[in-house]
Design an enzyme around this catalytic site. Structure first.
Site, PDB file in Angstrom:
ATOM      1  N   PHE A   1     -26.777-140.424 -66.870  1.00  0.00           N
ATOM      2  CA  PHE A   1     -28.134-139.981 -66.524  1.00  0.00           C
ATOM      3  C   PHE A   1     -28.914-139.800 -67.819  1.00  0.00           C
ATOM      4  O   PHE A   1     -28.483-139.054 -68.705  1.00  0.00           O
ATOM      5  CB  PHE A   1     -28.125-138.671 -65.735  1.00  0.00           C
ATOM      6  CG  PHE A   1     -29.498-138.253 -65.297  1.00  0.00           C
ATOM      7  CD1 PHE A   1     -30.076-138.777 -64.154  1.00  0.00           C
ATOM      8  CD2 PHE A   1     -30.238-137.358 -66.057  1.00  0.00           C
ATOM      9  CE1 PHE A   1     -31.361-138.410 -63.760  1.00  0.00           C
ATOM     10  CE2 PHE A   1     -31.519-136.985 -65.678  1.00  0.00           C
ATOM     11  CZ  PHE A   1     -32.079-137.518 -64.522  1.00  0.00           C
TER      12      PHE A   1
ATOM     13  N   ASP B   1     -26.788-139.697 -76.307  1.00  0.00           N
ATOM     14  CA  ASP B   1     -27.644-138.791 -75.530  1.00  0.00           C
ATOM     15  C   ASP B   1     -26.973-137.420 -75.482  1.00  0.00           C
ATOM     16  O   ASP B   1     -26.021-137.212 -74.729  1.00  0.00           O
ATOM     17  CB  ASP B   1     -27.830-139.374 -74.127  1.00  0.00           C
ATOM     18  CG  ASP B   1     -28.635-138.476 -73.198  1.00  0.00           C
ATOM     19  OD1 ASP B   1     -28.798-137.280 -73.514  1.00  0.00           O
ATOM     20  OD2 ASP B   1     -29.083-138.963 -72.149  1.00  0.00           O
TER      21      ASP B   1
ATOM     22  N   LYS C   1     -33.324-129.876 -73.768  1.00  0.00           N
ATOM     23  CA  LYS C   1     -32.776-128.750 -73.020  1.00  0.00           C
ATOM     24  C   LYS C   1     -32.626-127.483 -73.846  1.00  0.00           C
ATOM     25  O   LYS C   1     -33.575-126.746 -74.037  1.00  0.00           O
ATOM     26  CB  LYS C   1     -31.461-129.170 -72.346  1.00  0.00           C
ATOM     27  CG  LYS C   1     -31.678-130.121 -71.159  1.00  0.00           C
ATOM     28  CD  LYS C   1     -30.440-130.322 -70.345  1.00  0.00           C
ATOM     29  CE  LYS C   1     -30.663-131.255 -69.161  1.00  0.00           C
ATOM     30  NZ  LYS C   1     -31.508-130.683 -68.101  1.00  0.00           N
TER      31      LYS C   1
END
Length: 394
Positions: A129, A215, A244
């Protein structure tokens, strides 16, 4: 108030929170919940952390935004700090993980042009993702989230995760220019690769002249026990993305570059109106400093304690196939759909997340203490035992 004016893109839980403190959230009725979601790996320092509150308040009182038409000292300081922590060379700041990954994809395209490749291919992984913009969605290895958004952006080839032989087979394609992978797949079900996987990707990227793009949107900022997960494996990528936990709730993302990726962007080739604002960077700088010195060194031991506690308490529960993870990103693999567990846990005073259908994902704030870890393990174990009993009733 009502949700009738909101576009229904989320299946929201029937609870609203009015305040938080550390690992705890309090709803409008005053009920307390241990937050083992942390805003989906965002609030690594927990809620209302004094260093974050102070940085936000003091900077907001001075200067919020100027744009990147001018120098921003807090941005320069944050870039230097992140590069030092990651062993990288330069940083571009945006507002989110998806934007950071968009920057990475653009870097791969520029790398291809320098090599004379007109139809570049980035190798991506199944169950990955990378975001919900059109390009990051195209790079994501999950068909369900892509449905209805075709035609997708071209130039991605999906391989099995944790499979270096598949990478070797793909090397026969002369258009491959980069590999994009997560050190631990979060949305994909907390899938942890073999210890040599990232190093193997690094070696193959070096051999073929590809960019290694990692990532770390979810795994970065201390989540796995090192400031970045790749560094625990002794691997420096060409491109490292994070977001995040970088702002502990303030939206900020970063795309770090090194080696062959360092000189690809120049003035006018990329940009962001809000990215790297004085407010965002001052906040993130306080977050990074606090995480680095006070929190990250404790994460590995906390993760080991929680996984051990869960394995002990769940050892006699046949529906639990595996407890896995690294640091404080933990997945409990069940043999059945686990969606109902979110509501059950909430009613017991615990906030959890379910991903990949049958995996309970735990992402508690990194500041969680031993007593709170025990509460998490005890409460979740009790909920799982009750869920198993009810699931097996005729």
């Amino acid at each position: 108030m009502s949700e009738q004016f909101l576009i229904p893109t989320y299946a929201r839980q029937p609870v609203a929170f009015e305040r938080g403190e550390g690992v705890w959230l309090y709803d409008q009725a005053g009920n307390r919940y241990l937050d083992a979601v942390a805003g989906v790996a965002v609030c690594n320092l927990g809620h209302a952390h004094p260093a974050v509150t102070r940085a936000l308040s003091e900077q907001a009182a001075r200067l919020v935004h100027t744009s990147n038409l001018y120098r921003i000292p807090a941005q320069e300081a944050l870039a230097e700090r992140l590069c030092r922590l990651a062993g990288m060379e330069k940083v571009f700041f945006g507002n989110s993980g998806a934007e950071a990954n968009e920057a990475a994809i653009k870097l791969a395209r520029l790398h291809a042009r320098r090599r004379g490749i007109e139809h570049p291919v980035v190798l991506v992984m199944e169950n990955s993702f990378h975001g919900r913009t059109l390009a990051t969605l195209s790079a994501t290895g999950n068909r369900k989230v892509k449905e209805g958004f075709e035609p997708l952006v071209e130039g991605f080839r999906t391989l099995p995760y944790n499979d270096l032989a598949a990478v070797d087979a793909a090397a026969g394609d002369a258009n491959v220019v980069a590999v994009l992978a997560e050190p631990v797949q979060g949305e994909g079900g907390v899938r942890v690769p073999d210890d040599g996987f990232l190093a193997g990707l690094r070696e193959r990227c070096d051999r073929h002249g590809w960019l290694l793009m990692l990532d770390e949107i979810q795994t970065g900022n201390g989540r796995t026990g090192g400031y970045f997960a790749c560094l625990e494996q002794g691997v420096r990528p060409d491109v490292l993305t994070t977001a995040k936990g970088l702002g502990n709730g303030f939206p900020i993302g970063a795309c770090l570059v090194a080696g062959a990726a360092t000189e690809l962007f120049g003035p006018g080739s990329h940009g962001s109106t809000f990215g790297g604002s004085p407010l965002g960077c001052a906040t993130a700088l306080a977050v990074v400093e606090t995480l680095e010195h006070e929190v990250v060194p404790t994460v590995a031991a906390k993760g080991e304690r929680l996984r051990a506690a869960l394995r002990e308490r769940l050892a006699d529960l046949p529906m639990v196939r595996e407890v896995r993870g690294r640091g404080l990103i933990i997945g409990i693999q069940l043999d059945r759909d686990a969606g109902d567990l979110v509501g059950r846990a909430r009613q017991a005073g615990l906030l959890i997340n379910v991903t990949a259908g049958s995996v309970v994902r735990l992402l508690p704030p990194l500041v969680i203490d031993d007593q709170e870890l025990d509460f998490l393990a005890d409460t979740l174990s009790r909920v799982l035992v009750e869920f198993a009993r009810d699931s097996e009733r005729p």
